[in-house]
Structures are given as structure tokens and as C-alpha cells.
Scaffold this motif. Structure first.
Motif, PDB file in Angstrom:
ATOM      1  N   GLN A   1      61.042  12.749 -50.134  1.00 14.62           N
ATOM      2  CA  GLN A   1      60.618  12.887 -51.385  1.00 14.62           C
ATOM      3  C   GLN A   1      60.326  11.732 -52.421  1.00 14.62           C
ATOM      4  O   GLN A   1      59.165  11.446 -52.935  1.00 14.62           O
ATOM      5  CB  GLN A   1      61.525  14.003 -52.185  1.00 14.62           C
ATOM      6  N   ALA A   2      61.199  10.622 -51.899  1.00 12.08           N
ATOM      7  CA  ALA A   2      60.916   9.466 -52.513  1.00 12.08           C
ATOM      8  C   ALA A   2      59.761   8.544 -52.352  1.00 12.08           C
ATOM      9  O   ALA A   2      58.813   8.133 -53.130  1.00 12.08           O
ATOM     10  CB  ALA A   2      62.084   8.545 -52.430  1.00 12.08           C
TER      11      ALA A   2
ATOM     12  N   TYR B   1      52.711  11.434 -55.259  1.00 11.70           N
ATOM     13  CA  TYR B   1      52.101  12.890 -55.120  1.00 11.70           C
ATOM     14  C   TYR B   1      53.414  13.628 -55.034  1.00 11.70           C
ATOM     15  O   TYR B   1      54.532  13.618 -54.549  1.00 11.70           O
ATOM     16  CB  TYR B   1      51.730  13.036 -53.473  1.00 11.70           C
ATOM     17  N   ALA B   2      53.409  14.752 -55.788  1.00  6.82           N
ATOM     18  CA  ALA B   2      54.433  15.647 -56.134  1.00  6.82           C
ATOM     19  C   ALA B   2      55.069  16.326 -55.101  1.00  6.82           C
ATOM     20  O   ALA B   2      54.084  17.162 -54.304  1.00  6.82           O
ATOM     21  CB  ALA B   2      54.388  16.538 -57.358  1.00  6.82           C
ATOM     22  N   CYS B   3      56.237  16.308 -54.731  1.00  3.77           N
ATOM     23  CA  CYS B   3      56.925  17.115 -53.484  1.00  3.77           C
ATOM     24  C   CYS B   3      56.823  18.643 -53.536  1.00  3.77           C
ATOM     25  O   CYS B   3      57.061  19.036 -54.826  1.00  3.77           O
ATOM     26  CB  CYS B   3      58.175  16.501 -53.045  1.00  3.77           C
ATOM     27  N   ASN B   4      56.155  19.314 -52.492  1.00  3.95           N
ATOM     28  CA  ASN B   4      56.164  20.770 -52.869  1.00  3.95           C
ATOM     29  C   ASN B   4      56.600  21.585 -51.479  1.00  3.95           C
ATOM     30  O   ASN B   4      56.871  20.955 -50.614  1.00  3.95           O
ATOM     31  CB  ASN B   4      54.982  20.962 -53.172  1.00  3.95           C
ATOM     32  N   GLU B   5      56.478  22.527 -51.826  1.00  4.83           N
ATOM     33  CA  GLU B   5      56.751  23.512 -50.470  1.00  4.83           C
ATOM     34  C   GLU B   5      55.721  24.209 -50.119  1.00  4.83           C
ATOM     35  O   GLU B   5      55.897  25.449 -49.271  1.00  4.83           O
ATOM     36  CB  GLU B   5      58.068  24.614 -50.810  1.00  4.83           C
TER      37      GLU B   5
ATOM     38  N   ASP C   1      50.601  17.739 -46.704  1.00  4.34           N
ATOM     39  CA  ASP C   1      50.737  17.102 -47.875  1.00  4.34           C
ATOM     40  C   ASP C   1      49.620  16.379 -48.608  1.00  4.34           C
ATOM     41  O   ASP C   1      49.416  16.300 -49.665  1.00  4.34           O
ATOM     42  CB  ASP C   1      51.831  15.850 -47.553  1.00  4.34           C
ATOM     43  N   PHE C   2      48.728  15.846 -47.791  1.00  8.42           N
ATOM     44  CA  PHE C   2      47.504  15.204 -48.337  1.00  8.42           C
ATOM     45  C   PHE C   2      46.078  16.170 -47.929  1.00  8.42           C
ATOM     46  O   PHE C   2      45.681  15.994 -46.854  1.00  8.42           O
ATOM     47  CB  PHE C   2      47.437  13.965 -48.045  1.00  8.42           C
TER      48      PHE C   2
ATOM     49  N   TRP D   1      49.480  24.160 -36.441  1.00  7.84           N
ATOM     50  CA  TRP D   1      48.185  23.370 -35.881  1.00  7.84           C
ATOM     51  C   TRP D   1      47.552  23.050 -37.328  1.00  7.84           C
ATOM     52  O   TRP D   1      47.156  21.882 -37.639  1.00  7.84           O
ATOM     53  CB  TRP D   1      47.151  23.991 -35.138  1.00  7.84           C
ATOM     54  N   TYR D   2      47.635  23.993 -38.215  1.00  7.55           N
ATOM     55  CA  TYR D   2      46.890  23.674 -39.489  1.00  7.55           C
ATOM     56  C   TYR D   2      47.708  22.832 -40.305  1.00  7.55           C
ATOM     57  O   TYR D   2      47.011  21.695 -40.775  1.00  7.55           O
ATOM     58  CB  TYR D   2      46.842  25.078 -40.320  1.00  7.55           C
ATOM     59  N   LYS D   3      48.927  22.804 -40.365  1.00  6.79           N
ATOM     60  CA  LYS D   3      49.685  21.724 -41.106  1.00  6.79           C
ATOM     61  C   LYS D   3      49.714  20.353 -40.506  1.00  6.79           C
ATOM     62  O   LYS D   3      49.901  19.518 -41.185  1.00  6.79           O
ATOM     63  CB  LYS D   3      51.004  22.295 -41.491  1.00  6.79           C
TER      64      LYS D   3
END
Length: 128
Positions: A51-52, A60-64, A69-70, A117-119
Motif C-alpha cells: 500500500q505504501a 495511486y489509491a490502494c483499492n480492492e 492496479d494500473f 489472466w485479466y488481472k
């Protein structure tokens, strides 16, 4: 301040390489500043280093979210430790979780149409 967008994998890679030589103290300080400016809470425990880096280094704000992420660059960020063994080789210090699998739904997909695979088809790993 808000989220910074990384449109290409090269932008993500370049920013990750710029972290070389910066201390955890500095990264956590940047994260704390980003969190305060954006009204975010600091995570404690497992995942706090990741997260740091997301919030402090990549802004970039950490999320679920179930997306990389990008998203624009189609890159998932993973931050994981390594250790040096007695014989001077390197190995993972702990397991690296790439995805949580929904066993009730995922079996319906092929590997290349799966959520995994998508992620995770492109991953930027930061080793520490």
C-alpha cells in the motif's frame, strides 16, 4: 492530489526503477502524505508495504477492485520480499498471492478468459 494515471507499461516500469535507493521510511512518509491529502486510511499489517508503494510512490489509491492496479497500462503491481540464503542464492521470503479464485464461477472460463489472466497477464514486481 488524486490518482496518477500510468498509460503505458514503460511508465510503470520507469517509476518502479526510480524507487531503487529510496528507503522504506521515505516511501512510508510519501504514503502518509498522499493518504492525508486524499482522506485515506493507512493499512496496518499484511500488505502495508505494498500500500505504501502504491500510494506513496505511484500516487495511486490502494483499492480492492477486480482490475489491474494500473488499468490504463494493464499492469498489476506486486510488492514482495526476498531473502539471501546461506549459499548466497536468493529466494522468496514469503508466498506471493496473485489472485483469489472464485471457485464457483471461474471454472466456466478458459485460462485466457479467466479473471486471473485479466488481472495478472502483466505484473510489475517490486522486490525488497
Amino acid at each position: 492530489m488524486g490518482n496518477r494515471e500510468y498509460k503505458t507499461s514503460e511508465e510503470v516500469k520507469q517509476r518502479a526503477e526510480e524507487a531503487i535507493g529510496h528507503s522504506f521510511k521515505e516511501i512510508f512518509g510519501l504514503a502518509q502524505k498522499f493518504q492525508q491529502e486524499n482522506g485515506l486510511k493507512q493499512k496496518h499489517g499484511k500488505g502495508d508495504i505494498g500500500q505504501a508503494y502504491e500510494e506513496g510512490w505511484f500516487n495511486y489509491a490502494c483499492n480492492e477492485d477486480a482490475e489491474p492496479d494500473f488499468k490504463e497500462a494493464d499492469i498489476e503491481l506486486k510488492v514482495t520480499p526476498y531473502k539471501r540464503n546461506k549459499d548466497n542464492t536468493l529466494s522468496a521470503k514469503e508466498r506471493l498471492v496473485l489472485n483469489i479464485i472464485n471457485y464457483m464461477e471461474e471454472y466456466k472460463n478458459t485460462f485466457f478468459t479467466s479473471h486471473f489472466w485479466y488481472k495478472n497477464n502483466k505484473i510489475q514486481i517490486i522486490w525488497y
